[in-house]
Design a protein around this motif. Structure first.
Motif: not given
Lengths: 118, 113
Positions: A57-78
């Motif tokens: 996740d080195s391309g992502m501003p860590k202070d405000r962005f977060s990415a997760e995969m709660p399960d294999a069918t869903l990825a989120t970017l906040k």
């Protein structure tokens, strides 16, 4: 016809608000990518997951962005809090390291979420 | 749809002519390359790929050429059609590594009727 889906397709929000973008990768794909596309920077990789684990996740501003995969069918970017400079089109892509028994590097892109932060 | 760049290089081609889109890649160690097509309002779509042990690969109406000496890729589209109008990106990666692509800035192809 398997496709990557993304929601919402468009989002307009005010500075400081939280934004959540969702992606459903193609069933069976074990790698998921988040990209951001702007006029100035082009297509930039923000983060990617393999088998739901974050690999980079080195391309992502860590202070405000977060990415997760709660399960294999869903990825989120906040994004929290959002800023005007976050305005861009955010793409999710999925792929499979092994496709039909062969190594595959093809990434399948979703239609994108156009984010506007005012 | 979204605009992918007001300052993208643009190639204008007459319908029926051949198109050649060029790309300079950045990492001499990259050994796998892909061309993507992006139409307005859509995500990038795979066109063709090539590995570094090849210098040419052909698909349906498309050919990719790779010159590793000068780190250059080209995409040739035969008998260009209106539906080919889009932005075209090249991308490079290390096959032994992380599966991460580095995308080029893109070229806009306009097909003139």
């Amino acid at each position: 016809d398997a496709r990557v889906t993304q929601t919402p397709r468009h989002k307009v929000t005010e500075m400081g608000q939280e934004v959540t973008m969702r992606c459903q990768p193609i069933l069976g794909h074990n790698t998921v990518f988040w990209y951001r596309q702007t006029m100035m920077q082009g297509l930039e990789l923000l983060a990617y997951f393999r088998n739901r684990a974050p690999l980079d996740d080195s391309g992502m501003p860590k202070d405000r962005f977060s990415a997760e995969m709660p399960d294999a069918t869903l990825a989120t970017l906040k994004i929290q809090p959002s800023e005007p400079r976050d305005s861009a089109v955010y793409f999710c892509a999925s792929g499979s390291r092994l496709a039909g028994g062969l190594l595959s590097y093809e990434q399948y892109f979703g239609p994108g979420t156009r984010l506007t932060v005012t | 749809g979204e605009s992918v760049g007001l300052h993208l290089p643009t190639l204008s081609v007459q319908e029926g002519d051949n198109s050649i889109i060029n790309c300079a890649y950045s990492n001499s160690a990259s050994d796998y390359f892909i061309w993507y097509k992006q139409e307005s309002g859509k995500g990038p779509q795979f066109i063709i790929d090539i590995r570094s042990n090849m210098d040419k690969r052909q698909g349906q109406r498309v050919t990719v050429l790779l010159n590793k000496t000068v780190k250059h890729l080209s995409l040739q589209i035969a008998a260009t059609q209106p539906g080919d109008s889009a932005v075209y990106f090249c991308a490079e990666t290390l096959s032994s590594g992380t599966y991460k692509y580095i995308f080029g800035t893109g070229t806009r192809l306009k097909v003139l009727a």
